[in-house]
Every structure is written in C-alpha cells, then in structure tokens.
Design a protein around this motif. Structure first.
Motif, mmCIF file in Angstrom:
data_model
loop_
_atom_site.group_PDB
_atom_site.id
_atom_site.type_symbol
_atom_site.label_atom_id
_atom_site.label_comp_id
_atom_site.label_asym_id
_atom_site.label_seq_id
_atom_site.Cartn_x
_atom_site.Cartn_y
_atom_site.Cartn_z
ATOM 1 N N UNK A 5 0.725 -1.105 0.108
ATOM 2 C CA UNK A 5 0.051 0.067 -0.099
ATOM 3 C C UNK A 5 0.871 1.383 0.007
ATOM 4 N N UNK A 6 1.956 1.144 0.691
ATOM 5 C CA UNK A 6 3.154 2.315 0.680
ATOM 6 C C UNK A 6 4.003 2.418 -0.550
ATOM 7 N N UNK A 7 3.625 1.430 -1.543
ATOM 8 C CA UNK A 7 4.425 1.481 -2.670
ATOM 9 C C UNK A 7 5.845 1.639 -2.447
ATOM 10 N N UNK A 8 6.471 0.927 -1.319
ATOM 11 C CA UNK A 8 7.798 1.064 -1.130
ATOM 12 C C UNK A 8 8.592 0.180 -2.238
ATOM 13 N N UNK A 9 9.842 0.664 -2.428
ATOM 14 C CA UNK A 9 10.650 -0.288 -3.303
ATOM 15 C C UNK A 9 11.679 -0.811 -2.451
ATOM 16 N N UNK A 10 11.666 -0.798 -1.168
ATOM 17 C CA UNK A 10 12.728 -1.333 -0.277
ATOM 18 C C UNK A 10 12.433 -2.997 -0.204
ATOM 19 N N UNK A 11 12.703 -3.717 -1.084
ATOM 20 C CA UNK A 11 12.498 -5.130 -1.231
ATOM 21 C C UNK A 11 12.978 -5.987 -0.077
ATOM 22 N N UNK A 12 13.997 -5.438 0.470
ATOM 23 C CA UNK A 12 14.697 -6.152 1.619
ATOM 24 C C UNK A 12 13.815 -6.397 2.710
ATOM 25 N N UNK A 13 13.096 -5.325 2.785
ATOM 26 C CA UNK A 13 11.977 -5.398 4.051
ATOM 27 C C UNK A 13 11.037 -6.278 3.700
ATOM 28 N N UNK A 14 10.528 -6.064 2.273
ATOM 29 C CA UNK A 14 9.577 -7.497 2.163
ATOM 30 C C UNK A 14 10.076 -8.806 2.264
ATOM 31 N N UNK A 15 11.331 -8.819 1.756
ATOM 32 C CA UNK A 15 11.856 -10.250 1.889
ATOM 33 C C UNK A 15 12.082 -10.722 3.231
ATOM 34 N N UNK A 16 12.257 -9.725 4.277
ATOM 35 C CA UNK A 16 12.499 -9.878 5.776
ATOM 36 C C UNK A 16 10.969 -10.344 6.227
ATOM 37 N N UNK A 17 9.890 -9.774 5.834
ATOM 38 C CA UNK A 17 8.664 -10.147 6.221
ATOM 39 C C UNK A 17 8.043 -11.505 5.714
ATOM 40 N N UNK A 18 8.613 -11.825 4.578
ATOM 41 C CA UNK A 18 8.167 -13.191 3.976
ATOM 42 C C UNK A 18 9.031 -14.136 4.726
ATOM 43 N N UNK A 19 10.280 -14.120 5.053
ATOM 44 C CA UNK A 19 11.123 -14.859 5.938
ATOM 45 C C UNK A 19 10.306 -15.270 7.142
ATOM 46 N N UNK A 20 9.811 -14.100 7.812
ATOM 47 C CA UNK A 20 9.053 -14.258 9.207
ATOM 48 C C UNK A 20 7.945 -15.007 9.036
ATOM 49 N N UNK A 21 7.270 -14.868 7.892
ATOM 50 C CA UNK A 21 5.968 -15.623 7.570
ATOM 51 C C UNK A 21 6.305 -16.970 7.551
ATOM 52 N N UNK A 51 4.078 -18.124 -0.170
ATOM 53 C CA UNK A 51 4.895 -17.289 0.055
ATOM 54 C C UNK A 51 6.159 -17.213 -0.982
ATOM 55 N N UNK A 52 6.350 -16.124 -1.567
ATOM 56 C CA UNK A 52 7.187 -15.943 -2.604
ATOM 57 C C UNK A 52 8.747 -16.253 -2.453
ATOM 58 N N UNK A 53 9.448 -16.987 -3.252
ATOM 59 C CA UNK A 53 10.958 -17.179 -3.197
ATOM 60 C C UNK A 53 11.777 -16.148 -3.145
ATOM 61 N N UNK A 54 11.177 -15.238 -4.228
ATOM 62 C CA UNK A 54 11.852 -13.884 -4.519
ATOM 63 C C UNK A 54 10.849 -12.792 -4.475
ATOM 64 N N UNK A 55 11.534 -11.564 -4.893
ATOM 65 C CA UNK A 55 10.596 -10.404 -4.843
ATOM 66 C C UNK A 55 9.666 -10.302 -5.832
ATOM 67 N N UNK A 56 8.424 -9.844 -5.549
ATOM 68 C CA UNK A 56 7.145 -9.869 -6.299
ATOM 69 C C UNK A 56 6.597 -8.643 -6.404
#
Length: 442
Positions: A134-150, A177-182
C-alpha cells in the motif's frame, strides 16, 4: 469381594470422569443459553446445553463418552451464523471469554490457544505485507524479511502443533510465500492461484469444522479479476473453487455448494445461484438421489427474476360461460400480479382487501390480479371471493399440495409475484406494502 469393592469404587471414575467447557459471554444480557454439538462430516450430534448465569457464565460437563474432535457451541440464532468451533482433545478442560468485539479468547486449552495464536500471528504478518504494498515501497529487503518471518512462523507453529488436532488447520491455512521479490500484481495473482494448494477437502477434521466453508467464502467473494462485473467474477471464482475440491466426497461438495447457493440467493445474485445449480449442484443432487434438493433448485430457477413465470390453466367466466384459460394467454394488462392466499389465513384477509383497493387506484389495464386460493375445500373460499370481484379468482385445490403452488415454490401465504406483459417475473414483494412501494417507486 475386595476386587468387587475395588471395581465398584472405580466405576464413577470410568463413567463420570469428565472435563469441562466453561465460558463467559459479555455483555451478559445479550446471551441466554448455549448448545453443544459434536461435529462429524455428515451430521451434528447433540451433546449438552446450559443456561447462562447472570454474569454471562456457563459450564458444560463432558463425560468419558465424549470423544476427541471438533465441537460446535451455538450461542444465538440463526445457528449457522452464531457459533464457535472448539477443538476438544479429550485430555483438557476448556475455558474462554467471548464478546462481540474481541470474539473468543481462550484462558485454558492448549490446542485452542495454539490455533488462536497462530491465526493472530499470520494476520499480523499479512497486514505487514499489505502495508508494504500500500505504501508502494521499493525497499524489497524489507519485504523479503517479512516473507522470511512468515515462512519461519508457519514452520514453528507446525512444529508446535505436532500430534494435535490443531495441526490440520495450521497446515491447511498455509499462505503462498514468494521465493523472490514480486510486485503487488504478481503477488496477488499468485496468492489467488495457490489459495487452495494446502487444503485437503477429504480431510475429516476440516470437514468437521467451519474451515472449508470460510475458505470457500473468502475466495469466491474476495478474489477479483480485472474487467469482470460481479456476476462474471463470482462465476469464475466458483469454477476455480469447484475444481479445487474435485476430490471431495459428494456430501461435502453438496453441503458447501448449497451454502454458497443460499448465500447468493439471499444477497440478490440469483443468476449466480442458478449458475451454481445448473453447472454443479443439480447433477450432484441427482447422483445422491436427493429429489427434494433437485426440486428446490429447479423451482428457485423457474421463479427467479427475469424468468418466464411457470404457466398454468384455470377456469374463468367469459360471455356467461366457463372457459379454460392459461396464464400465457392472458392479454390486455401492462402487469400481472399473482397472489397465493387462503381464506383461513389472517394475514391474507388483512392484505387482500388492500390489494383490491390498490388496483382500483391504477390506470385502466395497468394491473390484473390472479388470486389463487390454496384451499382444503371450496365453501369458505367461494364466500370470501365475493369481496374481490376485480380479481381473477382461481381455486387452488389441495392447499399445500396444489400443483400451481408447488411450481411457484409457495410455502406461506400470502405470496406475491409481479409479471410484465410478457409474463416474465419482475418482482417478488414480501407483502402488500412492498408491492405498493414497487409501483410508487416506478
């Protein structure tokens, strides 16, 4: 003798050793009683009931005959909306609090606390994912961290649930849960594509709970496809859902689709309800030799908005002689109102004079009323219809076993249908007030 005394001493423990289900509902004044059922894939088995105390609390005792599995606690009507699914493993007491805001909070019961904690954790993680996109963030390291937590959270809960009934739900509820950024569009598409990947519709624990039902509703009503209207979107989702439960037993398919059919009809999506029936449910009902369900589905379809009204014959007087006419042969009116009533029905005797007066206020040839009296005998009906000379009065012999009433699915009187000049059903008002409102709106 000593052995006999010993056996007598332990009998109470065998037959009366028990666990309890305790709960407290608030606000207490909103709740009166609870009923407990054991759930199986094919039926509900009544267990016990309890009245709530003034503070909203209750206690149910489960004796040694209560087997482990899924239980349903009904706390209000309608019972298919106001209930709590409870896991009982046969080894522990269960205690919870319930209010309309926070829902169920378990104070004891390892399994129920575990599944509640799991659902809360996964909801929080999903909210983090939603916020990222929703925030249209491009910091995909943050997203990868969330998916790792999930991923880790899912694995940890599955490990903690080993050997429990709760594990069935935790495994079936796995998210994609994606294996890479999407990007968000790819992620949403994949989330929908893999929505049912871990759901085993043949699993009797899942069948004995609300899980499959909720999974179905979540997918059908929340998955959307670009460029499709609601009706087309629902049909597409239903096709996906049906394919996903292809291996399920017939009774599970029938139960789930029937609930979806009822929901679509209730929400006014009659076209979708008929799509469910015609594409899947009628065939399943025939395989089950469920003639009542086939009748229910086909009758609903035949009296849906936009359908040609079921035709029927009746006798009227024309040029001082009795003539047999069909509904389809009637001409000269802009609309036709069919009302099923009875001379022994108090509501009918209150509403029909209002309908008779109402049609007199309309332009000539605008409305014609066909009043079908569902009667056990003709004498009382013959006397009553003298008050309604402007109706086409039809004697519905057999009352609830009348063929015309059956074709229109009539289960109560009065029942109204409004048809256009082509005899297509354009409205089914609940009462004479709603019928008048239909014309005042126009």
């Amino acid at each position: 003798m000593k052995r006999l005394i010993f056996l007598i001493a332990i009998i109470p423990n065998i037959f009366f050793g028990q666990h309890t289900i305790r709960g407290t509902f608030s606000p207490a004044a909103d709740f009166k009683a609870v009923l407990l059922y054991k759930i199986t894939p094919s039926k509900l088995e009544y267990i016990e009931n309890a009245m709530l105390k003034e503070d909203g609390s209750f206690e149910l005792k489960l004796d040694s005959t209560a087997t482990k599995g899924m239980y349903k606690l009904i706390y209000a009507l309608p019972e298919d909306e106001h209930f709590i699914d409870i896991i009982y493993n046969g080894n522990e007491d269960i205690e919870f609090t319930f209010n309309l805001n926070d829902n169920v909070v378990y104070k004891s019961s390892k399994e129920n606390k575990l599944i509640t904690s799991y659902m809360h954790s996964m909801a929080m993680i999903q909210q983090s994912i939603n916020n990222f996109y929703a925030q249209k963030s491009e910091d995909y390291k943050v997203l990868e961290s969330i998916f790792k937590t999930q991923r880790e959270t899912q694995t940890n809960f599955e490990g903690a649930a080993l050997g429990t009934i709760a594990l069935h739900f935790i495994e079936a509820n796995r998210f994609y849960i994606p294996e890479k950024q999407e990007d968000v569009k790819t992620y949403m598409n994949n989330l929908e594509t893999h929505f049912f990947d871990y759901v085993d519709f043949s699993n009797e624990v899942l069948q004995s709970s609300n899980f499959l039902r909720e999974r179905m509703f979540n997918y059908v009503f929340r998955s959307s496809h670009e460029g499709l209207d609601d009706v087309s979107n629902y049909k597409k989702n239903i096709d996906v859902f049906y394919k996903a439960m292809n291996e399920a037993p017939l009774n599970i398919k029938s139960n789930l689709l029937l609930e979806l059919w009822e929901r679509m009809g209730k929400d006014g999506f009659e076209e979708v309800a008929n799509y469910i029936a015609d594409s899947y449910l009628i065939d399943i009902a025939k395989l089950q030799n469920n003639k009542d369900l086939v009748y229910k589905l086909t009758t609903f379809r035949n009296i849906s908005i936009g359908r040609k009204a079921p035709d029927f014959s009746f006798e009227i007087k024309e040029n001082n002689k009795n003539t047999i006419k069909k509904l389809s042969e009637l001409q000269g009116a802009e609309n036709y109102i069919i009302v099923f009533w009875s001379s022994t029905c108090a509501h009918c005797l209150h509403e029909l004079p209002q309908l008779h007066d109402f049609i007199k206020t309309q332009e000539k040839d605008k409305l014609k009323v066909i009043a079908i009296g569902l009667e056990g005998e003709a004498n009382n009906w013959s006397d009553t219809i003298t008050k309604f000379p402007d109706f086409i009065n039809v004697f519905g012999e057999g009352k609830w076993e009348n063929v015309i009433g059956d074709d229109y699915g009539v289960t109560a009187t009065p029942t109204y249908f409004i048809l256009n000049k082509d005899k297509e059903i354009i409205a089914r008002p609940d009462d004479v007030v709603a019928l008048k409102a239909f014309y005042q709106k126009d």
